[in-house]
Enzyme design. Structure first.
Site, mmCIF file in Angstrom:
data_model
loop_
_atom_site.group_PDB
_atom_site.id
_atom_site.type_symbol
_atom_site.label_atom_id
_atom_site.label_comp_id
_atom_site.label_asym_id
_atom_site.label_seq_id
_atom_site.Cartn_x
_atom_site.Cartn_y
_atom_site.Cartn_z
ATOM 1 C CG HIS A 183 3.449 3.396 -1.337
ATOM 2 N ND1 HIS A 183 4.240 2.291 -1.355
ATOM 3 C CD2 HIS A 183 2.816 3.596 0.012
ATOM 4 C CE1 HIS A 183 4.258 1.759 -0.174
ATOM 5 N NE2 HIS A 183 3.486 2.398 0.672
ATOM 6 C CG ASP A 224 6.077 2.362 -4.012
ATOM 7 O OD1 ASP A 224 6.300 3.445 -3.780
ATOM 8 O OD2 ASP A 224 5.723 1.117 -3.748
ATOM 9 C CB SER A 256 2.722 0.057 2.733
ATOM 10 O OG SER A 256 3.856 0.832 2.863
#
Length: 345
Positions: free
Chosen positions: A296, A268, A141
Site C-alpha cells: 500500500h 495491497d 489511498s
C-alpha cells in the site's frame, strides 16, 4: 522512455505486501520538503491549508497532491515526490484535507473518501489565478479514491489536464472488511487512534459541541463502526453502507476523460484483489498499472536495503510530464493492465 520500457521491479528483500507497506513508512527518512503555506478561507467559515514547494520552479504546470487518511507532509510518500516533480519543472502543492494540517478545522465537517467539493474549490481558484497554466492532481489511498471519483463525476467538464492515483481502495466496503482481519488490523488500529485523537483535540474542553457523542466515537472498534457512527451521519449519508456505496470510485472509472494513471498492487493489505476493476470498467483515458507486488503506497525497488528506490517517484512524474506535453499519447489500456501485472518476478 515509456512506462512499458522502464519497468517496475519490486525489491526482492521485501516479500509480501506488509513489508512493502511498512518499510518506507518506518525506515525511510526522505529529505524534508521546504514549503510555504497558504491558507484559504472558505465560505462556510472553515479553511484549507496548502503547502507549496518553496524551492520549486517559478512557472510550469501545477500539480495538486492529495494525501491519504490522516496524512500530511510528514507522510513518507510526499517529500520525495514533491522534490521529483519540482526537478521536472512542475509546481507541486499539497492540499490538506480539513483538520489534517496541524490545526483542528472549525466546522463539524471533516473529510470523506468521496466528497470532492474542497478539491474542486482549490482547482477552481488555481484556474482563476492562472487560466493558461495546465493543472494536474495526484491522490494517494483515500485521496486517490476521492480524485478518481471526482474525475468520473465531472467527465469532460473536469478542468485537469492529467491525473494519477496511487493505491486507491476502489471499493470502500472491501477496504473496511480487509482491515478487520489478519495483520491489517494493525493499520486499522493505528489509524482509528489517530482519527479519534483528532476529534478529541478538536472538541477539547467542549465535548458537548461534537455532533456525535465522543463516547460513541471512542467505542468504535473498526473503520466500519467509525464510519457508521461519525463519517456517514456528519457528512449527510444515510448510513455506512450508503457512504461506502456512494463514495467508492470504482463505478466512476468508465466516465473519466482526463489522461489518468492508476498504480496499484495486488498484495495491497488495505484492500482485496477483487476490488480492482476489470479492464471493461475503465475508460480509454485510464491507464491501470497493476502489479503483483508493491503493498500500500509502497512500491519499493532496489537490490539491497541500503540502496532502495521508490517507483512512485519515478513513474508518476514521468507520466505527468508526458501527459502535460503536446506529444502525449494514451497507451492501450488493455496492454497496460495485463502486461504490468506480470512485471514483478
Amino acid at each position: 522512455m515509456s512506462g512499458l520500457e522502464k519497468r517496475y521491479r519490486a525489491a526482492w528483500w521485501l516479500p509480501g505486501g506488509h513489508l512493502q507497506t511498512l518499510w518506507p513508512a518506518l525506515m525511510r527518512r526522505p529529505p524534508k520538503a521546504r514549503v510555504r503555506r497558504e491558507r484559504l478561507e472558505l465560505e462556510d467559515g472553515d479553511f484549507l491549508d496548502l503547502d507549496w514547494l518553496a524551492d520549486g520552479p517559478a512557472g510550469g504546470p501545477v500539480v495538486v497532491l492529495l494525501h491519504g487518511l490522516e496524512g500530511s507532509l510528514e507522510s513518507h510518500y510526499l517529500p520525495g515526490l514533491m522534490r521529483e516533480l519540482g526537478e521536472q519543472g512542475l509546481r507541486p502543492v499539497l492540499m490538506y484535507h480539513r483538520g489534517c494540517s496541524g490545526e483542528p478545522n472549525r466546522t463539524h465537517r471533516c473529510y470523506t473518501g468521496g466528497d470532492a467539493d474542497d478539491l474542486a474549490r482549490v482547482v477552481a481558484l488555481l484556474r482563476e489565478r492562472e487560466p493558461d497554466t495546465p493543472l494536474a492532481a495526484v491522490g494517494f489511498s483515500l485521496g486517490g479514491n476521492l480524485l478518481l471519483k471526482w474525475l468520473g463525476e465531472t467527465g469532460p467538464d473536469n478542468p485537469l489536464a492529467a491525473a494519477a492515483a496511487v493505491s486507491p481502495p476502489f471499493r470502500l466496503d472491501r477496504a473496511a472488511a480487509r482491515l478487520e482481519g489478519g495483520l491489517s488490523r494493525l493499520y486499522q488500529g493505528h489509524l482509528l487512534r489517530t482519527l479519534v485523537g483528532s476529534l478529541e483535540r478538536k472538541y477539547a474542553g467542549r465535548p458537548e459541541a461534537s455532533p456525535v457523542p465522543l463516547e460513541r466515537v471512542r467505542a468504535a472498534s473498526s473503520f466500519r463502526a467509525f464510519d457508521d457512527v461519525f463519517t456517514a451521519p456528519v457528512h449527510g449519508y444515510a448510513g455506512v453502507d450508503d457512504y461506502y456505496h456512494r463514495a467508492s470510485c470504482r463505478s466512476y472509472l468508465g466516465d473519466i476523460t482526463v489522461p489518468t494513471l492508476i498504480l496499484h498492487a495486488l498484495d495491497d493489505p488495505f484492500t482485496t484483489p477483487d476490488a480492482v476493476p476489470e479492464t471493461g470498467e475503465l475508460s480509454p483515458s485510464v491507464q491501470l498499472e497493476l502489479h503483483a507486488r508493491g503493498g500500500h503506497v509502497g512500491f519499493v525497488t532496489g537490490g539491497m536495503p541500503g540502496c532502495s528506490g521508490y517507483w512512485i517517484e519515478e513513474r508518476v512524474p514521468r507520466f505527468l510530464s508526458g501527459a502535460l506535453s503536446s506529444n502525449f499519447h494514451v497507451p492501450d489500456q488493455t496492454l497496460s493492465y495485463f502486461a504490468t501485472s506480470l512485471w514483478p518476478r
